[in-house]
Design a protein around this motif. Structure first.
Motif, short mmCIF file in Angstrom:
data_model
loop_
_atom_site.label_atom_id
_atom_site.label_comp_id
_atom_site.label_asym_id
_atom_site.label_seq_id
_atom_site.Cartn_x
_atom_site.Cartn_y
_atom_site.Cartn_z
N LYS A 1 -76.07 -42.28 -70.08
CA LYS A 1 -75.14 -43.35 -70.46
C LYS A 1 -75.60 -44.14 -71.69
O LYS A 1 -74.78 -44.70 -72.41
CB LYS A 1 -74.95 -44.29 -69.26
N ASN B 1 -69.62 -47.21 -59.74
CA ASN B 1 -71.02 -46.97 -59.35
C ASN B 1 -71.06 -46.46 -57.91
O ASN B 1 -70.60 -47.15 -56.99
CB ASN B 1 -71.83 -48.26 -59.50
N GLY B 2 -71.59 -45.25 -57.75
CA GLY B 2 -71.64 -44.65 -56.42
C GLY B 2 -72.63 -45.34 -55.50
O GLY B 2 -72.36 -45.56 -54.32
N THR B 3 -73.79 -45.70 -56.05
CA THR B 3 -74.85 -46.29 -55.23
C THR B 3 -74.37 -47.57 -54.54
O THR B 3 -74.51 -47.73 -53.32
CB THR B 3 -76.08 -46.61 -56.12
N TYR C 1 -78.14 -40.55 -55.64
CA TYR C 1 -77.09 -41.34 -56.29
C TYR C 1 -77.68 -42.37 -57.26
O TYR C 1 -77.10 -42.64 -58.31
CB TYR C 1 -76.27 -42.14 -55.25
N GLU D 1 -80.07 -44.66 -59.86
CA GLU D 1 -80.82 -44.46 -61.10
C GLU D 1 -82.32 -44.42 -60.77
O GLU D 1 -82.74 -44.86 -59.69
CB GLU D 1 -80.57 -45.65 -62.05
N ASP E 1 -78.42 -50.11 -60.82
CA ASP E 1 -77.21 -49.98 -60.00
C ASP E 1 -76.83 -51.31 -59.37
O ASP E 1 -75.73 -51.81 -59.57
CB ASP E 1 -77.46 -48.94 -58.89
N LYS F 1 -71.03 -48.20 -68.08
CA LYS F 1 -69.81 -47.38 -68.01
C LYS F 1 -68.62 -48.13 -68.62
O LYS F 1 -67.76 -47.52 -69.29
CB LYS F 1 -69.55 -46.97 -66.57
#
Ligand code: HSE
Length: 341
Positions: free
Chosen positions: A125, A179-181, A207, A209, A215, A224
């Motif tokens: 990113k 953000n998945g986390t 998931y 970083e 996160d 993002k």
């Protein structure tokens, strides 16, 4: 067509990609005429390895828990820039760790790849959030392909959907769960799991970083949002203009209280055109259960595009994970294969 790949970064994402390439090697050749030789792998912790005749994907995966020194054969040693310059790769996959302060070392890796005449696929990113225009120009000047689908929503094709399928629309806002986390942690906390255990599970599942502060404090979502602003809104927004809050101040009590009121906390990222300006924000919101974003659970992400011609369009899918992000790279590699083929 046979591609020669240098993989920079052999962590969760790099390993996810290699396991898919090993598993699908025959099917990719048969169905798309896609053939690939891994000519270099380089990782800050695991060391580096080159072989112009190709490295064995499964043997590399067998060594992924330790260092690459035990690989039988190949040229060992050399930093990422040397490996990129000397590997004669036709495509460089940049999957090293994300740094949203400088974008390095990944940005230098991407530039070195273009300067060496290689196409680039990245899931990193940093370069996209901080140096997007410069890198796109560099690729264009050298007539090279640059793909970065995995930087937002892992393998869920939200970027290519917006860039290709919504071309012609004006996009006035993109908001969603990026953000998945944190979405996974909030989901687990609602089930009664403690924050620390939920975070540990998110790390185990690949998931989070390398430093999960990115996160939970909202920096990953901020990165993002910057990428979305660069890709879809002309790149005029700076990082320090984005109001950012993470989820660390949310307590189990906040989550119970929201549930009792028919609401659910979500970490929402947004970029929008407002009075001639582009504005971005990241923060937790307790949304009513009637909002479709509240049904997006676990590591799943969702993006709502507000457009002038099509109204609101939502893309929902995986947001993080080894295989899911590995797939993003495969999809980008196949797209390059189609484009240059
Ligand atoms: N750490 C990121 C997340 C990985 O949890 O969403 C995908 O960008």
């Amino acid at each position: 067509m046979k591609h020669r790949l240098a993989l920079i970064g052999f962590g969760n994402v790099g390993q996810g990609l290699l396991s898919i390439l090993v598993e699908k090697k025959e099917a990719l050749r048969r169905e798309y005429g896609f053939e690939l030789e891994i000519v270099a792998v380089c990782d800050m912790l695991k060391g580096s390895l080159r072989d112009a005749n190709g490295l064995d994907g499964q043997k590399l995966l067998d060594l992924a828990g330790g260092t690459l020194d035990a690989y039988p054969g190949g040229t060992k040693g050399g930093d990422a820039l040397t490996v990129i310059r000397e590997s004669k790769a036709t495509v460089v996959v940049e999957a090293s760790y994300t740094d949203l302060t400088t974008g390095e070392p990944a940005t230098s890796h991407v530039k070195a790849a273009f300067e060496s005449g290689a196409h680039v696929v990245t899931t990193n990113k940093g370069p996209l959030a901080l140096h997007y225009a410069e890198l796109v120009d560099l690729a264009r000047a050298r007539k090279l392909q640059f793909r970065f689908e995995g930087t937002v929503m892992s393998g869920t094709p939200m970027l290519s959907f917006g860039m290709k399928n919504l071309a012609g629309c004006e996009i006035t806002e993109i908001r969603g769960i990026f953000n998945g986390t944190t979405n996974f942690i909030l989901t687990e906390m609602e089930k009664g799991q403690a924050y620390a255990e939920a975070l540990q599970k998110a790390q185990e599942l690949g998931y989070a970083e390398a430093d999960p502060t990115g996160d939970v404090e909202g920096f990953d979502t901020m990165g993002k949002v910057l990428i979305l602003s660069n890709v879809f809104m002309g790149g005029v927004m700076r990082k320090d203009e984005i109001a950012r809050t993470g989820i660390t101040a949310l307590t189990p009590e906040d989550i119970r209280k929201a549930a009792a009121e028919g609401k659910r906390w979500k970490l929402i990222g947004s970029v929008r055109r407002e009075g001639g300006k582009v504005v971005g924000s990241v923060g937790p919101q307790a949304l009513p259960l009637s909002n479709p974003l509240t049904s997006v659970m676990g590591a799943t992400n969702a993006a709502q595009f507000a457009t002038d011609l099509l109204g609101e369009v939502t893309v929902v899918g995986a947001g993080a994970g080894r295989r899911e992000t590995g797939f993003a790279i495969l999809a980008d590699l196949l797209d390059i294969h189609r484009t240059i083929g």
